[in-house]
Design a protein around this motif. Sequence first.
Motif, PDB file in Angstrom:
ATOM      1  N   TYR A   1       0.825  -1.212   0.000  1.00 24.05           N
ATOM      2  CA  TYR A   1       0.000   0.000   0.000  1.00 24.05           C
ATOM      3  C   TYR A   1       0.861   1.265   0.000  1.00 24.05           C
ATOM      4  O   TYR A   1       0.459   2.297  -0.510  1.00 24.05           O
TER       5      TYR A   1
ATOM      6  N   PHE B   1      -2.469   8.813  -3.877  1.00 27.75           N
ATOM      7  CA  PHE B   1      -2.933   9.484  -2.655  1.00 27.75           C
ATOM      8  C   PHE B   1      -2.977   8.530  -1.462  1.00 27.75           C
ATOM      9  O   PHE B   1      -2.622   8.900  -0.341  1.00 27.75           O
ATOM     10  N   ASP B   2      -3.434   7.299  -1.716  1.00 22.90           N
ATOM     11  CA  ASP B   2      -3.480   6.305  -0.633  1.00 22.90           C
ATOM     12  C   ASP B   2      -2.104   6.143   0.011  1.00 22.90           C
ATOM     13  O   ASP B   2      -1.976   6.088   1.235  1.00 22.90           O
TER      14      ASP B   2
ATOM     15  N   PRO C   1      -8.580   1.166  -6.932  1.00 23.41           N
ATOM     16  CA  PRO C   1      -8.583   2.631  -6.765  1.00 23.41           C
ATOM     17  C   PRO C   1      -7.237   3.235  -7.131  1.00 23.41           C
ATOM     18  O   PRO C   1      -6.193   2.612  -6.926  1.00 23.41           O
ATOM     19  N   ASP C   2      -7.281   4.440  -7.675  1.00 19.72           N
ATOM     20  CA  ASP C   2      -6.020   5.109  -7.986  1.00 19.72           C
ATOM     21  C   ASP C   2      -6.233   6.620  -8.012  1.00 19.72           C
ATOM     22  O   ASP C   2      -6.137   7.258  -9.067  1.00 19.72           O
ATOM     23  N   ASP C   3      -6.515   7.180  -6.845  1.00 20.52           N
ATOM     24  CA  ASP C   3      -6.582   8.639  -6.749  1.00 20.52           C
ATOM     25  C   ASP C   3      -5.162   9.174  -6.832  1.00 20.52           C
ATOM     26  O   ASP C   3      -4.311   8.790  -6.030  1.00 20.52           O
TER      27      ASP C   3
ATOM     28  N   ALA D   1      -8.185  13.625   3.025  1.00 22.25           N
ATOM     29  CA  ALA D   1      -8.347  12.260   3.537  1.00 22.25           C
ATOM     30  C   ALA D   1      -9.680  12.086   4.261  1.00 22.25           C
ATOM     31  O   ALA D   1     -10.357  11.065   4.111  1.00 22.25           O
TER      32      ALA D   1
ATOM     33  N   LEU E   1     -10.904   8.636   5.659  1.00 19.71           N
ATOM     34  CA  LEU E   1      -9.621   7.996   5.958  1.00 19.71           C
ATOM     35  C   LEU E   1      -8.989   8.537   7.239  1.00 19.71           C
ATOM     36  O   LEU E   1      -7.826   8.231   7.530  1.00 19.71           O
TER      37      LEU E   1
ATOM     38  N   ILE F   1      -6.574   3.819   8.819  1.00 20.65           N
ATOM     39  CA  ILE F   1      -5.403   3.061   8.392  1.00 20.65           C
ATOM     40  C   ILE F   1      -5.797   1.800   7.631  1.00 20.65           C
ATOM     41  O   ILE F   1      -5.027   1.260   6.843  1.00 20.65           O
TER      42      ILE F   1
ATOM     43  N   ASN G   1      -8.628   1.612   5.727  1.00 15.89           N
ATOM     44  CA  ASN G   1      -9.459   1.941   4.566  1.00 15.89           C
ATOM     45  C   ASN G   1      -8.595   2.419   3.403  1.00 15.89           C
ATOM     46  O   ASN G   1      -7.419   2.702   3.575  1.00 15.89           O
ATOM     47  N   GLU G   2      -9.191   2.498   2.257  1.00 22.63           N
ATOM     48  CA  GLU G   2      -8.527   3.147   1.134  1.00 22.63           C
ATOM     49  C   GLU G   2      -9.569   3.939   0.363  1.00 22.63           C
ATOM     50  O   GLU G   2     -10.757   3.833   0.623  1.00 22.63           O
ATOM     51  N   THR G   3      -9.105   4.728  -0.578  1.00 19.14           N
ATOM     52  CA  THR G   3     -10.022   5.612  -1.289  1.00 19.14           C
ATOM     53  C   THR G   3     -11.086   4.810  -2.046  1.00 19.14           C
ATOM     54  O   THR G   3     -10.829   3.692  -2.497  1.00 19.14           O
TER      55      THR G   3
ATOM     56  N   TYR H   1     -13.610   0.422  -1.660  1.00 21.82           N
ATOM     57  CA  TYR H   1     -12.769  -0.765  -1.765  1.00 21.82           C
ATOM     58  C   TYR H   1     -12.472  -1.299  -0.361  1.00 21.82           C
ATOM     59  O   TYR H   1     -12.502  -0.544   0.606  1.00 21.82           O
ATOM     60  N   PRO H   2     -12.186  -2.589  -0.271  1.00 24.10           N
ATOM     61  CA  PRO H   2     -12.037  -3.184   1.071  1.00 24.10           C
ATOM     62  C   PRO H   2     -10.816  -2.713   1.841  1.00 24.10           C
ATOM     63  O   PRO H   2     -10.793  -2.780   3.075  1.00 24.10           O
ATOM     64  N   GLY H   3      -9.786  -2.230   1.161  1.00 30.72           N
ATOM     65  CA  GLY H   3      -8.598  -1.754   1.880  1.00 30.72           C
ATOM     66  C   GLY H   3      -7.880  -2.884   2.583  1.00 30.72           C
ATOM     67  O   GLY H   3      -7.685  -3.960   2.026  1.00 30.72           O
ATOM     68  N   GLN H   4      -7.507  -2.638   3.832  1.00 33.41           N
ATOM     69  CA  GLN H   4      -6.766  -3.637   4.604  1.00 33.41           C
ATOM     70  C   GLN H   4      -7.592  -4.057   5.828  1.00 33.41           C
ATOM     71  O   GLN H   4      -7.235  -3.709   6.960  1.00 33.41           O
ATOM     72  N   PRO H   5      -8.689  -4.796   5.621  1.00 33.09           N
ATOM     73  CA  PRO H   5      -9.543  -5.157   6.769  1.00 33.09           C
ATOM     74  C   PRO H   5      -8.811  -5.989   7.810  1.00 33.09           C
ATOM     75  O   PRO H   5      -9.237  -6.057   8.967  1.00 33.09           O
TER      76      PRO H   5
END
Lengths: 259, 314
Positions: free
Chosen positions: A140, A146-147, B51-53, B227, B232, B239, B241-243, B246-250
Amino acid sequence: MSRTDPAAPMRAGSHDSWTRALSGWIEGLVPKGQWLPDRQPAYVASWIYVFGVACLASLVVVIASGLVLTFGGITWWHTNSFGHFVNSMHLWSVELFFATMVIHLWGKFFMAAWRGHRGMTWATGALAFFGSLGTAFTGYLIQTNFDAQWISTQAKDGLNAAGVGAYFNVMNVGQMVLWHVSFLPLVVGVIVGLHLLLVRRRGVVPPIGAESPVGVESPVAAEPSGASAPPETSGPGAAAAPPGAARPTAGVSAQEVGS
Amino acid sequence: MSATATRRSATWAPDSHDFPTRRYDLVKEFVIALVVMLVLTIVAALVFSSPDDSALSLQRWAQEAPNDVVATATGELAGTTTTATYGPPYNTNADGQSLGPIVLPKLTGVTQPIDAADDFVITPLRTLSSDPAVAAALRQWSSASADQRTKWAQAYSDALAAAPDGDPAKVASGDYGPVPALAKGELALASSGALEGLLSSRTSFFGTDSTKPLLFLADGSYLEDQARVQNLGGDQWGIMNETGNYPGQPWLWLYAFWYQIPPFSTSDNADVQVWALMILLSIGFICIPWIPGLRTLPKHLGVHKLIWRGGRWR
């Protein structure tokens, strides 16, 4: 000239060279026939067993998609549609990897799969989980979007407070890239390899409350660890088992079912 | 035989090889699993993408929140920003968080030295030598005492905070020395797009270390504002979550959880406390097979009866 038996030196002494000692050690890691057996105990008959292999399979997809991403560099996927697709594959294979790993872990917890001198099997599985956390986290951090900016500036505080940030700088994308694609995958790979070896060495844990069908019981031990408990040395095939390992090939004594 | 000798170990299990067996094709199972995982991955990638902000640039920050850039640069000069008051591993202006009597950041020391005023503002501004106002401001700043610099910068920082929208054009008149010109010069550098490179490439032509531009960006409020819009924030389980949706890092849920509840949510040492707790819990998780009570808990929970049903293995 007389014919020589190529196996004779092996029989003469198994530890008279470093090569033979290493060879013997490797052969003894797992009971004979148990590296890739074509039979399993009959109690291995639940969908929960699928998640271990599903986790391993998704790890293969994670590594393969990650390797493709490395070809283009860390910013390639922002500007190339195929790169973005591969990045998406990498993301979703990681999600599947963790989902199957967590189910596998919980399954093994409810099975108390550490019984029968399998404590290290559980411990290596748990370590693989924590190693994977670190590897995913660095992934990550190197998204260069941005993430990555937000996660790195937030995560630095925890790492700095623990004294780790002095050497592990999450805002140094060059350092994080190398950790993500070299050291951490290597660590996870080694732990997973060790975990698989221990699974094959001990075999699949029998059901809770099960008694030995052949009336063979383990010698009594006050503590569960492999170090303090004597290895099983009685019963069929015991002579061929490496120290501390489960006895080999069930075919000798076990009643075959379902074949 | 003694009573102890006849008692089975708490984690005893019969030998798995004594049980009846059945055919089981491990290789086939793995290949099927691989195909299924590959198909699931491809379908998810095609349907949900990823995601790709794009990363925030200092130039974008200057364009969208110029007053925040000015306020942040002034804070760096006054020594009041997060970085300026951080402590190890960046400077010695604080001790860092403590766990009882133990202050781990002090033990590891300053490994990435950062002088917030000099590294983030003064040194980059020296590249603007062609600007007479900035050059004069730099000379005045350099010849002043440390106390005088702090007084100027603190006064201007307070004036900016009191001005409507923090607008430098609406600041009340006062003795701010060269600080307004320096802050204005920093904004010009950021607006031009040059500041990012000046901060990230100071130590290397290749600029693979983003520590300084990220710290400077994080010292302002713009990054956090962006954020929080995306849910976020730290108090939004950020920490993990992501933009986007999306599931991010559950898998980091437990780590994020502690930050939401007292005493961690109100502690000045929350980071090190949460880390210590997570390390303890992780060690405990790894050591379950050797912890009395925990190692036999599954037997009492009974979930295993759902896995080994019917006794087909007997």
